[in-house]
Design a protein around this motif. Structure first.
Motif: not given
Length: 396
Positions: A255-263
């Motif tokens: 979530a901190r890396r704004d990767l919810n759509d990618h991980v």
């Protein structure tokens, strides 16, 4: 040959060591050896194992605190009286020290598999406790073994300093190929994990292992952030289970890396779904701290999927030589570079997948590997209990 195998317990979710011992016992029995598996906990031991029809027999023993119960010790003495060789697993189990003494009294040679637990990284964890254990009997157990079994030359080189008068023997683990001869195909994973799958042609990078700091999945999450920043499309799937608190930390990092759509996290996976998940992936990555073997790496290659890993895996040299793996520094930017290079070159991925699968099916075929175990057992029997084997040198 009558071979007694000892492992304290069998709960397969605890790790690959249990699986390795079960596969070894089954393969030895299938090749005509008389195998007795001795354990305190047979939870995941196949129920059909009875000592008949080419299966091992199982002896369940008991202990009081860290020592064998008197009745169990007596049963083991009777069994060792008709045994050719004893094979112990895991150096930190105090019962192995007791079994080593029983074997010496019975004039039965023994082999001790260390399963990566004397590697440099492992010895850096709880160092004083482990050094004390070695001083109080662990080193004697290792040095009196007919062979200290390592699964890779790198493991032998790292571990030998802890048993300077002992003898290391390198034999890979048994890898059951039956499920990999006819693979299920990727569609099963696409259907089962539809919510986690990318839309369109976005490539998939897979992490599949126990969720534990030792495996360093957080490095892959950081590598995914590097790839996204570089404009490299990919979907990272994280398969596995672990402590809820640690999994929550990983989700917070995503979530901190704004990767919810990618991980995406897909949980524990096994059976045909696991093999299909490998097949739906373009690259498998495991940036582990330490692994003496790493079944998941071999599984990925057996499914025709190239691997990215680190020198923390003792068989990294073998994996690299197979043509199916890239060994990268355990640092997010370097992992991203290795993964991105493969994602950008579909032809290279296909060629690596073919070479890696061929290496597993040939070099790690159970018939070939089990003959090396039989050779090891014969050599320690011929040398006699507590005697070094001639013509062999300790790894430098």
């Amino acid at each position: 040959m009558h071979i007694v195998q000892y492992m304290k317990g069998f709960r397969v979710e605890s790790g690959g060591v249990m699986r390795a011992v079960l596969d070894l016992c089954q393969t030895l029995a299938a090749h005509g050896h008389v195998v007795t598996l001795v354990t305190f906990d047979r939870t995941d031991v196949p129920t059909e194992w009875s000592g008949r029809n080419g299966t091992p027999s199982v002896m369940t023993i008991r202990k009081t605190r860290r020592r064998l119960e008197r009745a169990s010790a007596a049963r083991l003495r009777e069994t060792l009286a008709r045994t050719d060789v004893l094979h112990l697993h895991v150096p930190w189990d105090p019962v192995c020290v007791q079994l080593g003494r029983l074997a010496r009294v019975a004039a039965v040679p023994y082999v001790l598999s260390i399963h990566g637990m004397l590697d440099d990284w492992c010895m850096a964890q709880s160092t004083m406790k482990k050094r004390l254990y070695l001083a109080l009997g662990g080193r004697r157990l290792l040095e009196r073994a007919g062979g200290v079994h390592c699964t890779a030359q790198a493991e032998a080189q790292q571990s030998s300093k802890w048993y300077p008068r002992g003898r290391a023997s390198v034999v890979p683990l048994i890898f059951d190929l039956a499920a990999y001869e006819q693979l299920p195909g990727p569609q099963l994973a696409r259907d089962t994990f539809a919510a986690a799958m990318p839309v369109g042609a976005e490539p998939v990078v897979l992490f599949l292992s126990r969720l534990h700091p030792k495996k360093r999945p957080e490095l892959l999450i950081e590598a995914a952030a590097h790839l996204r920043k570089a404009g490299v499309p990919c979907r990272l799937l994280i398969a596995g289970a672990g402590e809820p608190a640690y999994e929550q930390q990983l989700r917070q990092l995503v979530a901190r890396r704004d990767l919810n759509d990618h991980v995406k996290f897909v949980g524990f996976v096994s059976g045909a779904e696991k093999l299909s998940l490998y097949q739906v992936s373009d690259v498998f990555a495991l940036p582990t701290h330490q692994e003496n073997w790493g079944f998941v790496l071999v599984e990925s290659l057996a499914c025709g999927v190239p691997v990215v890993t680190t020198t923390g895996v003792d068989i990294w040299s073998e994996l690299e030589s197979s043509g199916g793996a890239v060994v990268a520094d355990a640092e997010p930017a370097r992992l991203a570079e290795a993964i991105g290079g493969l994602l950008a070159d579909p032809q290279r991925r296909r060629e690596m997948g073919v070479r890696g699968r061929a290496w597993v099916l040939d070099s790690l075929h159970p018939d070939r590997v089990i003959s090396r175990y039989a050779d090891l057992y014969r050599s320690v029997v011929e040398a006699g209990p507590g005697q070094p084997r001639t013509g062999e040198r300790r790894p430098s």
